[in-house]
Design a protein around this motif. Structure first.
Motif, PDB file in Angstrom:
ATOM      1  N   ASP A 249      -9.537 -46.498  46.793  1.00  0.00           N
ATOM      2  CA  ASP A 249      -8.897 -47.035  47.814  1.00  0.00           C
ATOM      3  C   ASP A 249      -7.512 -47.181  47.682  1.00  0.00           C
ATOM      4  O   ASP A 249      -6.974 -48.056  47.016  1.00  0.00           O
ATOM      5  N   ARG A 257      -4.566 -45.223  54.748  1.00  0.00           N
ATOM      6  CA  ARG A 257      -5.430 -45.374  53.593  1.00  0.00           C
ATOM      7  C   ARG A 257      -5.997 -44.256  53.310  1.00  0.00           C
ATOM      8  O   ARG A 257      -6.655 -43.529  54.111  1.00  0.00           O
ATOM      9  N   LEU A 259      -9.316 -43.005  51.300  1.00  0.00           N
ATOM     10  CA  LEU A 259     -10.520 -43.563  50.677  1.00  0.00           C
ATOM     11  C   LEU A 259     -11.389 -42.667  50.220  1.00  0.00           C
ATOM     12  O   LEU A 259     -11.904 -41.487  50.951  1.00  0.00           O
TER      13      LEU A 259
END
Length: 315
Positions: A249, A257, A259
């Protein structure tokens, strides 16, 4: 009320990891709270038991109150080497299996879905199913977008063929489509991208085999700068990534973000072993539940409680 409490307890009680760092809040009309599941690197095949693993995932997801499922590629294992009958069977099995989900499934193409591109393949380039053809015949377009509760979702095809190998790239046709797609989206609309090969990852920095001088084209999208530049003045909030079979992450500039979603199949897919003597950490087989609430994003990793293994004939 009791049913709602049970679902909430299941949602928060199953995971082994949780990240609750909120993003910078923005506002946009028609936004609502929702949750969805991100499943990547399933590697569905008749050997080594992945059907059992995937069915466990489906059973778990069907007991969660989520809106839909997004997959991150490497859905089958694999069609790179050709063999029409086996490859066709893998795609047919996968398409039939995802019908068992009680919510919509949005697929993303992975490198193992590129039909017949390897040099040992018996498939010629003029075959209608070559490269992307079989995937699109069974699962639809290799890149597309959709909207959900005030958020814009984009599924990208991050793989192409070069010299009978796969590389990470967003091709010219897709770049033109992407530019047109986001030009029709309000600049304040939050955007989520799904891709198989990552845009950004620290995996090779954390576990290098040798000093890295440049980005390996099979591990990251080599023209990522050109792609991400399209989003400089857009509200790109989350990029969902697969391929590396590990959990990561990254929060870039407190805006986007990145991820990376672990793996249903394990790492490597044909045999999971925690200690291979290479000082590399191998995450548990599982998937992610992603919550969008009050314009913030959090996630929980669900351990599938299944271990990848060799088939009896391989032991």
């Amino acid at each position: 009320m009791r049913a709602i409490l049970v679902l909430l307890m299941l949602f928060f009680g199953l995971g082994i990891n949780a990240q609750n760092t909120p993003m910078i809040a923005t506002t946009h009309k028609n936004q609502e709270d929702f949750s969805f599941v991100f499943i990547t690197d399933i590697h569905l095949q008749p050997e080594r038991g992945p059907q059992e693993a995937f069915q466990k995932v489906i059973d778990t997801v069907n007991n969660l109150n989520v809106d839909f499922v997004i997959t991150g590629g490497d859905l089958v294992y694999d069609v790179l080497r050709g063999n029409f009958n086996r490859s066709d069977s893998l795609f047919r099995t996968y398409r039939n299996t995802i019908k068992k989900f009680n919510v919509p499934v949005y697929n993303t193409i992975g490198n193992h879905e590129l039909f017949g591109i390897y040099k040992e393949s018996d498939i010629q380039k003029d075959h209608p199913d070559y490269k992307y053809g079989m995937y699109e015949r069974y699962l639809g377009r290799r890149f597309y977008s959709f909207d959900h509760k005030g958020w814009h979702f984009i599924s990208l095809c991050s793989i192409d063929e070069k010299d009978k190998k796969y590389i990470g790239v967003i091709d010219k046709e897709q770049l033109e489509w992407l530019n047109n797609d986001i030009s029709q989206v309000d600049v304040n609309t939050p955007i989520i991208i799904s891709t198989h090969i990552p845009f950004i990852s620290t995996y090779k920095q954390r576990y290098p085999k040798k000093k890295i001088k440049e980005v390996p084209n099979e591990l990251w999208i080599y023209n990522r700068d050109k792609v991400l530049k399209l989003f400089d003045k857009r509200n790109l909030r989350l990029v969902l990534q697969g391929h590396l079979h590990w959990i990561e992450d990254l929060n870039i500039q407190n805006k986007t973000r990145y991820l990376t979603g672990g793996s249903v199949a394990g790492r490597p897919s044909w045999r999971r072993k925690d200690d291979r003597g290479d000082d590399v950490h191998y995450d548990e087989e599982g998937f992610m539940v992603i919550q969008v609430k009050n314009d913030s994003i959090s996630w929980k990793y669900i351990d599938n409680e299944w271990e990848s293994r060799l088939s009896p004939s391989e032991k």
